[in-house]
Structures are given as structure tokens and as C-alpha cells.
Design a protein around this motif. Structure first.
Motif, PDB file in Angstrom:
ATOM      1  N   LYS A  45       0.839  -1.207   0.000  1.00 16.24           N
ATOM      2  CA  LYS A  45       0.000   0.000   0.000  1.00 16.24           C
ATOM      3  C   LYS A  45       0.872   1.254   0.000  1.00 16.24           C
ATOM      4  N   LYS A  46       1.879   1.280   0.846  1.00 10.36           N
ATOM      5  CA  LYS A  46       2.812   2.406   0.907  1.00 10.36           C
ATOM      6  C   LYS A  46       3.583   2.535  -0.404  1.00 10.36           C
ATOM      7  N   ILE A  47       4.023   1.400  -0.947  1.00 13.98           N
ATOM      8  CA  ILE A  47       4.799   1.394  -2.200  1.00 13.98           C
ATOM      9  C   ILE A  47       3.988   2.010  -3.331  1.00 13.98           C
ATOM     10  N   GLN A  48       2.743   1.550  -3.473  1.00 12.36           N
ATOM     11  CA  GLN A  48       1.906   2.022  -4.575  1.00 12.36           C
ATOM     12  C   GLN A  48       1.603   3.509  -4.449  1.00 12.36           C
ATOM     13  N   ARG A  49       1.365   3.973  -3.247  1.00 15.15           N
ATOM     14  CA  ARG A  49       1.052   5.394  -3.042  1.00 15.15           C
ATOM     15  C   ARG A  49       2.262   6.286  -3.337  1.00 15.15           C
ATOM     16  N   LYS A  50       3.438   5.844  -2.924  1.00 20.00           N
ATOM     17  CA  LYS A  50       4.654   6.625  -3.174  1.00 20.00           C
ATOM     18  C   LYS A  50       4.933   6.745  -4.667  1.00 20.00           C
ATOM     19  N   VAL A  51       4.786   5.631  -5.397  1.00 18.38           N
ATOM     20  CA  VAL A  51       5.052   5.646  -6.842  1.00 18.38           C
ATOM     21  C   VAL A  51       4.020   6.507  -7.558  1.00 18.38           C
ATOM     22  N   PHE A  52       2.744   6.372  -7.172  1.00 17.30           N
ATOM     23  CA  PHE A  52       1.723   7.193  -7.827  1.00 17.30           C
ATOM     24  C   PHE A  52       1.949   8.683  -7.560  1.00 17.30           C
ATOM     25  N   LYS A  53       2.410   9.011  -6.369  1.00 14.23           N
ATOM     26  CA  LYS A  53       2.702  10.411  -6.048  1.00 14.23           C
ATOM     27  C   LYS A  53       3.752  10.975  -7.002  1.00 14.23           C
ATOM     28  N   LEU A  54       4.783  10.181  -7.299  1.00 12.22           N
ATOM     29  CA  LEU A  54       5.799  10.611  -8.266  1.00 12.22           C
ATOM     30  C   LEU A  54       5.205  10.772  -9.656  1.00 12.22           C
ATOM     31  N   GLN A  55       4.371   9.817 -10.063  1.00 11.70           N
ATOM     32  CA  GLN A  55       3.748   9.888 -11.386  1.00 11.70           C
ATOM     33  C   GLN A  55       2.838  11.108 -11.500  1.00 11.70           C
ATOM     34  N   LYS A  56       2.106  11.399 -10.429  1.00 10.57           N
ATOM     35  CA  LYS A  56       1.238  12.578 -10.440  1.00 10.57           C
ATOM     36  C   LYS A  56       2.063  13.858 -10.572  1.00 10.57           C
ATOM     37  N   ARG A  57       3.215  13.904  -9.910  1.00 11.35           N
ATOM     38  CA  ARG A  57       4.084  15.078 -10.017  1.00 11.35           C
ATOM     39  C   ARG A  57       4.642  15.229 -11.440  1.00 11.35           C
ATOM     40  N   ILE A  58       4.958  14.111 -12.084  1.00 14.90           N
ATOM     41  CA  ILE A  58       5.415  14.169 -13.482  1.00 14.90           C
ATOM     42  C   ILE A  58       4.307  14.733 -14.366  1.00 14.90           C
ATOM     43  N   LEU A 115      12.163  14.163 -12.234  1.00 13.20           N
ATOM     44  CA  LEU A 115      11.275  13.199 -11.600  1.00 13.20           C
ATOM     45  C   LEU A 115      11.328  11.839 -12.289  1.00 13.20           C
ATOM     46  N   GLN A 116      11.498  11.834 -13.618  1.00 11.03           N
ATOM     47  CA  GLN A 116      11.630  10.563 -14.330  1.00 11.03           C
ATOM     48  C   GLN A 116      12.888   9.809 -13.903  1.00 11.03           C
ATOM     49  N   ARG A 117      13.979  10.534 -13.711  1.00  6.84           N
ATOM     50  CA  ARG A 117      15.206   9.892 -13.215  1.00  6.84           C
ATOM     51  C   ARG A 117      14.991   9.330 -11.808  1.00  6.84           C
ATOM     52  N   LEU A 118      14.284  10.109 -10.990  1.00  8.29           N
ATOM     53  CA  LEU A 118      14.006   9.672  -9.625  1.00  8.29           C
ATOM     54  C   LEU A 118      13.155   8.405  -9.622  1.00  8.29           C
ATOM     55  N   LEU A 119      12.156   8.351 -10.490  1.00  2.63           N
ATOM     56  CA  LEU A 119      11.253   7.203 -10.516  1.00  2.63           C
ATOM     57  C   LEU A 119      11.956   5.943 -11.037  1.00  2.63           C
ATOM     58  N   THR A 120      12.742   6.066 -12.109  1.00  4.97           N
ATOM     59  CA  THR A 120      13.400   4.882 -12.676  1.00  4.97           C
ATOM     60  C   THR A 120      14.488   4.321 -11.758  1.00  4.97           C
ATOM     61  N   ASN A 121      14.958   5.144 -10.809  1.00  7.65           N
ATOM     62  CA  ASN A 121      15.951   4.660  -9.830  1.00  7.65           C
ATOM     63  C   ASN A 121      15.302   4.216  -8.521  1.00  7.65           C
ATOM     64  N   SER A 122      13.981   4.385  -8.418  1.00  8.15           N
ATOM     65  CA  SER A 122      13.264   4.081  -7.181  1.00  8.15           C
ATOM     66  C   SER A 122      13.117   2.572  -6.976  1.00  8.15           C
ATOM     67  N   TYR A 123      13.459   2.105  -5.795  1.00 11.29           N
ATOM     68  CA  TYR A 123      13.296   0.681  -5.461  1.00 11.29           C
ATOM     69  C   TYR A 123      11.811   0.313  -5.434  1.00 11.29           C
ATOM     70  N   TYR A 124      10.990   1.228  -4.959  1.00  6.46           N
ATOM     71  CA  TYR A 124       9.544   0.984  -4.936  1.00  6.46           C
ATOM     72  C   TYR A 124       9.000   0.774  -6.356  1.00  6.46           C
ATOM     73  N   ALA A 125       9.414   1.631  -7.294  1.00  5.21           N
ATOM     74  CA  ALA A 125       8.941   1.509  -8.675  1.00  5.21           C
ATOM     75  C   ALA A 125       9.401   0.187  -9.289  1.00  5.21           C
ATOM     76  N   LYS A 126      10.609  -0.241  -8.949  1.00  7.41           N
ATOM     77  CA  LYS A 126      11.115  -1.512  -9.465  1.00  7.41           C
ATOM     78  C   LYS A 126      10.296  -2.681  -8.919  1.00  7.41           C
ATOM     79  N   LEU A 127       9.924  -2.600  -7.643  1.00  8.58           N
ATOM     80  CA  LEU A 127       9.072  -3.639  -7.064  1.00  8.58           C
ATOM     81  C   LEU A 127       7.730  -3.725  -7.789  1.00  8.58           C
ATOM     82  N   LEU A 128       7.125  -2.567  -8.037  1.00 10.36           N
ATOM     83  CA  LEU A 128       5.829  -2.552  -8.724  1.00 10.36           C
ATOM     84  C   LEU A 128       5.929  -3.080 -10.146  1.00 10.36           C
ATOM     85  N   SER A 129       6.993  -2.718 -10.853  1.00 10.80           N
ATOM     86  CA  SER A 129       7.153  -3.181 -12.235  1.00 10.80           C
ATOM     87  C   SER A 129       7.322  -4.696 -12.288  1.00 10.80           C
TER      88      SER A 129
END
Length: 572
Positions: free
Chosen positions: A17-30, A45-59
Motif C-alpha cells: 500500500k505504501k509502495i503504490q502510493r509513493k510511486v503514484f505520487k511521483l507519477q502525479k508530479r510528473i 522526476l523521471q530519473r528519480l522514478l526509474t531509480n526508485s526501489y519501490y517503482a522496481k518492485l511494482l514493475s
């Protein structure tokens, strides 16, 4: 999540739940940064997201748990990863790595003897593509044109048809009905990479995927053009390549018409669904000019219009084959003159005396009938009840797609045809019985509550509400998108009802469902444990949440205890 924290969690215990919310927050900012034109912030923000461990987990979760092709292997033979393997895959994900070739698979093309080539990437490449898509999609959703509907979150073929209805309802129109030849296979790599407008690392990674080649029957073939169908990011790349086609129409209207303001001098309306498009205007000369303009615009992309499927037609006049109107996405559209009471009114309340008729095309319903007829013949040795059970999913899926237009007459005709096919099949089973007895037997069988769905007319006709062009799934308006999902014609009545009951949320993770989520119906008390197939025992869950809940239930039942959390939800 730092390195020490990463090692603490097993896959099932991760704070999703925390992972998904954090990643969506980044996507919303983009999305918001692109809306206000802050390109520098978008890239940051795109660089931040592609390096994010949370985003990698979701992918990784998306391609190994949620994706329909999770059991299909690439050239390395890897598929169906277990939780430990998923964690290991997350650790290896990073951009700017050497790309592996895709595995080519040939599948039959619907309604044709031709075959379509699919490129199946390896599991690691799919996860990396999902990561890149997370970063690119919010940026381009803020830029995409309002009448582009194919392969976009929250937009469907029904939205495209509603736009066509609005554009053709007030007066006769000329139509350019066009199709792009082998769109995915011929897109120019140089053109696409130049148009991407993203970070250098993402652009280089996409270039490597495009140039990786395909393996067909054990041989490696280079790829000089096109994006492989089957890749996670390929539909998005195709939409990026075809972006700004509506802008071309608007510029063409401005250059052609200058200061004139009558409807005959308005810009043409272009509606595109992936590689299928229609252009709508009052003047045939303008439509002919649009055809040439679009052909010229497609040349630098490496594409061209398919002559056999591209034609200029009128909404009321017969063409050279004696047909009126045109077909788009399986629907047939024409305009008829009608009485004042039945005609569509303009935005000012004026009665125009015309009414558009949108219904399933003859090609669509004939193909559907032939499929049902073939299925009945294939299972003719089984009981009538079993045959009907096989037919129901096909009937329900087809009628659901066409339930937003004038389909009543077609539904009645198909229901009658299917009924008599079942009668013919039953005559062979009940030899010696009269025709009257056989007909009564089929009618009684179909009237069973569980089998009534085989009747096409069981599906009610409901007008679809077009998506608001200014809205995006990345704007964070969960109420708007939740209401749209609950009314979507693509969902069954049961799913729509449960969505309303659950207020658009998954009862396992307490997060809102989105249009790209795979939603599954779960029995709160499993059937094997005595649970009934009734609404009070049903809930909607994400696919990954469904897997988690099922595993938890098995542990409880194995220990002879009850999952109190699930029981409470059932009571609610």
C-alpha cells in the motif's frame, strides 16, 4: 527503502500500500510538471522514478503476477517466477543495460488468413519496460490529444464511438475512413527516438530495445524499423509516434479557412484508435485534401495508409458498392432523416431533423454467429445444458461490447438464430421426439436462471458517457475514475455492482482500483469450504491481492481455524 530494509522483507510481507502510493505520487508530479510545461522537472522526476526501489518492485509485480503473459517465456525460457526470484529480479533492474532479443511468435489475425508477428521479451526486459512506462506515461498523458483513444488508460472504443456520434449527429458529413499499414512493424526508429523528449538514459534504453533484434525459429534477425508487438512499452511508443495528428488537422483548418467561421470552414474532426482513424467534415474536397495531408505526414514516420481499407464515404449517400455510412471498430455508422420528435438536438436546443444510427456491423455479428454455430457443432455430443454453458461467455462478451448502441434488432435476430441452431442440435439427440417437444425442451432449458445469459436480449442497452477529455488517471481524481469504472460497459453487471458496494476500493489493500488493474471476483468463504455464490459472499480484489488472500485462507483452513479478518469483511 534503504538496503538494510530491502533485505528485511519477504515478497508477501512488503508494504504494498505504501509502495503504490509513493510511486503514484511521483507519477502525479510528473503529470502536473508536464501540464505546466516544466520540462526540467519532468526529467528530474523521471530519473528519480526509474531509480526508485519501490517503482522496481511494482514493475516486477506487474509482469510476474498481474500480467496475462506471466507464463510465457522469452528467449531465455524464464517464466512464472516465485517470490524469491522476484526479489532477485528487482535487485538486477537498472537502465542502460544491453537488451536481449525478443522471441517471435506468429498468431492468426482475426477475420483474415494473415498472421501477426508478436515479439515476446524476456521477463527481465518486460520488468524494465514496465519501469520505463511508469516514467513515460504520465508525461505523455499530459500531452496526448483529446481524440486519441487506443492503448490509453481510462479510454476505450466506446469513448471513440461517442465522439463520432457527437461529430456526425447534426447534419450529413463526409468521412475519411482510414487504416495505417503495419503500424507497429514500420515505425522509423530515428523519428521515434527524436520525438521521445525524455532523459538521455531512457532514450538510450529504448533505442537498445528497438535494435535488439528478434529470434525466429532459432535464428536472430536484426530490427531496422518498428516496435515489437508484445512488448510492455510498445503501445505507448506507437501512440507517441502518431501524436500530433489532430494538430495537423487543426493547422490545416486554419490555413485553409483563415477567418471564415461557418461549419463548412471549420477544422476537420479526427478520431483515432491506435492505427485506425476517421476524419469528419462537411466538405468532400476538404476530406480528399486531408487524405493527402495525412499521407504526407506519415512518410517521415515510415508509415502509409492502407489503400484497400482507406476510402471516402458519406453518412447518408450510397457508395459505389451500394452501402450507406461507414464501419469503425466493429460498429456501423450512418445518418438518417427523421421526424422532429426523434431527431438529435443541437447544443442550442435546435431540432436538426437527423439522427445517427450506430449498430453492430454486419461483418461483426455474422462473424459472432458463425463462431457460435461452430461451437454448437463442436460440442453436439454433449447435453444441451453443457453446450449453453460453453456459449454463455461468448454471448456475454460480445453483447457487452455492443450494448451501448442501437443493437436491439441485431440482438433479437442473433437470439433467434442461436435458438434454432440449438433446436437443430437437439433434434439429433432426441430422435423420435416431435419438433414441438424439442422446441419446448430448448425453451424450458434456456429459461433456467443460470442459462438465461445465452439470450442476447438479456443484455440491456445503455448509452455510454464519453470520458472527459481534460481528465487523466494521473490527476488523482479517484471519485471521477471510480464512478466511470462502475459504469463501464466492459465490466460485467456483477463487477459493476460490487464496485459500487466497495466504493471503488480493493478490500484487501484498501487502495482504489484503476483502469489498468486486473480485477478478480473472490469468494470470501471459498466454495470448497461451503461458501455460496451470492453477493454477500463476493468481493473484488486486485489479482495480486487475490493471490495473497487465497494463500492466507489455505493456511487458516490447514490449521483448522477461521480467517477473522475475512469473516468481518463478509459481514460488512
Amino acid at each position: 527503502m534503504n538496503t538494510s530494509e530491502e533485505m528485511m522483507y519477504e515478497w508477501k510481507d512488503l508494504p504494498w500500500k505504501k509502495i503504490q502510493r509513493k510511486v503514484f505520487k511521483l507519477q502525479k508530479r510528473i503529470y502536473k510538471a508536464q501540464e505546466r510545461g516544466d520540462e526540467r522537472m519532468v526529467r528530474k522526476l523521471q530519473r528519480l522514478l526509474t531509480n526508485s526501489y519501490y517503482a522496481k518492485l511494482l514493475s516486477v509485480r506487474k509482469v510476474t503476477q498481474d500480467n496475462q503473459g506471466k507464463k510465457t517465456a522469452g528467449i531465455d525460457g524464464v517464466k512464472s517466477l516465485n517470490p524469491k526470484q522476484r526479489i532477485e529480479l528487482v535487485k538486477t533492474l537498472r537502465l542502460n543495460q544491453k537488451a536481449q532479443a525478443t522471441r517471435r511468435v506468429w498468431i492468426p489475425k482475426p477475420g483474415s488468413e494473415e498472421k501477426r508477428a508478436l515479439g515476446i521479451p524476456t521477463m527481465k526486459e518486460r520488468a524494465t519496460q514496465a519501469l520505463v512506462k511508469m516514467a513515460l506515461e504520465p508525461q505523455w498523458e499530459a500531452r496526448f490529444e483529446p481524440n486519441s483513444y487506443g492503448f490509453r488508460i481510462g479510454r476505450s472504443a466506446h469513448d471513440a464511438m461517442e465522439q463520432i456520434f457527437r461529430s456526425t449527429c447534426h447534419k450529413p458529413k463526409w468521412i475519411l475512413d482510414a487504416d495505417i499499414t503495419k503500424c507497429f512493424d514500420r515505425i522509423s526508429h530515428e523519428y521515434l527516438l527524436k520525438k521521445l523528449d525524455t532523459t538521455k538514459v531512457i532514450r538510450q534504453q529504448i533505442k537498445k530495445w528497438l535494435k535488439a533484434g528478434v529470434v525466429d525459429d532459432g535464428q536472430l534477425f536484426p530490427t531496422q524499423q518498428g516496435t515489437p508487438q508484445g512488448g510492455v512499452v510498445s503501445p505507448l511508443l506507437a501512440n507517441i509516434a502518431l501524436h500530433s495528428m489532430e494538430e495537423l488537422m487543426n493547422k490545416f483548418g486554419e490555413e485553409k479557412n483563415k477567418c471564415k467561421k461557418s461549419s463548412e470552414h471549420a477544422a476537420p474532426v479526427l478520431v483515432r484508435y491506435a492505427d485506425d482513424l476517421v476524419v469528419i467534415h462537411d466538405s468532400k474536397e476538404v476530406i480528399e485534401r486531408c487524405k493527402q495531408e495525412i499521407s504526407n505526414w506519415l512518410k517521415p514516420i515510415g508509415l502509409e495508409l492502407k489503400e484497400s481499407k482507406t476510402k471516402v464515404v458519406h453518412t447518408m449517400q450510397k457508395d459505389k458498392d451500394g452501402r450507406v455510412g461507414f464501419e469503425f471498430l466493429g460498429f456501423h455508422i450512418r445518418l438518417v432523416r427523421t421526424g422532429r420528435k426523434d431527431s438529435v438536438k443541437s447544443t442550442r436546443g435546435e431540432t436538426k431533423g437527423y439522427k445517427p444510427i450506430i449498430e453492430p456491423s454486419k461483418k461483426s455479428w455474422t462473424k459472432h454467429y458463425e463462431e457460435l454455430k461452430t461451437t454448437i457443432s463442436k460440442y453436439q455430443d454433449k447435453d444441451i445444458e453443457e453446450i449453453i454453458q460453453v456459449l454463455i461467455p461468448k454471448v456475454v462478451g460480445w453483447t457487452r461490447y455492443f450494448s451501448t448502441v442501437c443493437s436491439s434488432k441485431v440482438f433479437k435476430r442473433l437470439e433467434n438464430l442461436v435458438f434454432w441452431e440449438l433446436v437443430r442440435c437437439a433434434r439429433g439427440k432426441y430422435q423420435g421426439k416431435s419438433n414441438k417437444w424439442v422446441i419446448a425442451k430448448i425453451k424450458a432449458t434456456i429459461q433456467n436462471n443460470k442459462l438465461q445469459s445465452v439470450r442476447h436480449t438479456e443484455r440491456p442497452i445503455k448509452r455510454h458517457t464519453k470520458v472527459n477529455s481534460a481528465k487523466s488517471p494521473y490527476d488523482g481524481d479517484w471519485i471521477y475514475w471510480g464512478l466511470r469504472m462502475a459504469r463501464s460497459p466492459e465490466l460485467t453487471t456483477r463487477v459493476q455492482t460490487l464496485l459500487k458496494w466497495q466504493k471503488g476500493k480493493c478490500l484487501e489493500c484498501d487502495l482504489y482500483f484503476t483502469n489498468e488493474d486486473i480485477i478478480e471476483v473472490d469468494h470470501i468463504i471459498p466454495k470448497e469450504q461451503g461458501g455460496k455464490d451470492v453477493y454477500l459472499n463476493l468481493q473484488l480484489l486486485h489479482r495480486h491481492c487475490h493471490n495473497k488472500k487465497t494463500a492466507r485462507n489455505r493456511e487458516f483452513w490447514a490449521l483448522g481455524t477461521v480467517d477473522n479478518q475475512t469473516k468481518t469483511r463478509g459481514a460488512v
